[in-house]
Scaffold this active site. Structure first.
Site, mmCIF file in Angstrom:
data_model
loop_
_atom_site.group_PDB
_atom_site.id
_atom_site.type_symbol
_atom_site.label_atom_id
_atom_site.label_comp_id
_atom_site.label_asym_id
_atom_site.label_seq_id
_atom_site.Cartn_x
_atom_site.Cartn_y
_atom_site.Cartn_z
ATOM 1 N N GLU A 235 6.292 8.869 -2.654
ATOM 2 C CA GLU A 235 5.382 9.036 -1.523
ATOM 3 C C GLU A 235 4.531 10.270 -1.769
ATOM 4 O O GLU A 235 4.938 11.174 -2.506
ATOM 5 C CB GLU A 235 6.163 9.175 -0.211
ATOM 6 C CG GLU A 235 5.309 9.003 1.034
ATOM 7 C CD GLU A 235 4.484 7.732 1.025
ATOM 8 O OE1 GLU A 235 3.294 7.814 0.627
ATOM 9 O OE2 GLU A 235 5.015 6.668 1.382
ATOM 10 N N CYS B 17 5.023 2.311 1.637
ATOM 11 C CA CYS B 17 5.700 2.484 0.356
ATOM 12 C C CYS B 17 4.914 1.696 -0.669
ATOM 13 O O CYS B 17 4.872 0.461 -0.615
ATOM 14 C CB CYS B 17 7.142 1.989 0.430
ATOM 15 S SG CYS B 17 8.037 2.139 -1.143
#
Length: 248
Positions: free
Chosen positions: A103, A2
């Site tokens: 993402e 992340c």
């Protein structure tokens, strides 16, 4: 991993969910990036506290942070054994309040960003770790990293890793370092349910740290996502501080 996320809820809404005693005021952030100051929640002397840390954990034993690898994520499967995270897993667990995260999915045309957020709206909490690094010449710096785990079925279509997301009923267990040992929090570090999150394709403007606005979260057709802006290498380094925060 992340590498970008957002916190756009109001300070009152964040405080209501996480239950800390402080009353901080902070602006909405749509593109939070590594090395920036980020909001975390810790347990200090039996009370939840709001704490700002630098995103990118520096273990206390590091001699020169400038030459140390930037640790923005820690793998949940191995964090308890890794020298960089072992102490924090025992003594410095925290929560990262978040509205959503970004993402990137690899495609034949390049990397397509997605914005991932709770399916029913609202806030969520990423499991995290923090440490205090002390400068030999004086002064301390708090820093932190998010824990990641293997992706659930929904996220696996985008990336093989995702943040460890904790629900409110698990906050106290995770934060209680005095009474809850590492072995008892391992069951919390699992992928969230498949239907907990939703993902929408968004503009590649999110690739650049300087872009921090609500339009980053607007859904766009996959075939019409923005092409990355063309910049010279000199311009790119200037805009991102030497290129460190530009993912691509």
């Amino acid at each position: 991993m992340c590498g970008r996320y957002s916190l756009t809820a109001t300070p009152d809404d964040v405080r209501a969910l996480f239950g800390y005693i402080d009353q901080p005021n902070f602006p909405a952030r749509y593109n939070i990036a590594p090395t920036q100051p980020v909001a975390t929640v810790i347990n200090a002397h039996g009370q939840r506290r709001f704490q700002l840390v630098r995103w990118g954990l520096i273990p206390s034993w590091v001699k020169d942070p400038a030459s140390f690898t930037l640790l923005i994520n820690a793998r949940a499967e191995t964090a308890a054994e890794k020298p960089s995270f072992r102490s924090a897993m025992k003594h410095h667990r925290c929560l990262f309040p978040a509205s959503g995260f970004y993402e990137w999915r690899r495609t034949p045309e390049g990397k397509q960003p997605f914005y991932i957020s709770p399916a029913d709206g609202g806030l969520m909490a990423f499991a995290g770790l923090w440490e205090t690094w002390s400068d030999p010449d004086g002064g301390d710096m708090d820093s932190g990293a998010m824990l990641t785990t293997q992706s659930n079925r929904m996220m696996a279509e985008i990336h093989h890793r995702m943040p460890v997301i904790l629900k409110p009923e698990s906050f106290e267990t995770w934060l209680d370092i005095g009474n809850v040992p590492v072995r008892d929090v391992k069951q919390l570090m699992l992928p969230i349910e498949d239907d907990y999150l939703k993902a929408v394709p968004v503009s590649t403007r999110v690739n650049k740290v300087v872009n921090d606005d609500p339009d980053l979260q607007v859904e766009v057709p996959l075939e019409q996502t923005d092409a990355p802006e063309k910049t010279s290498r000199t311009q790119k380094k200037t805009a991102t501080g030497g290129g460190q925060l530009d993912l691509f």
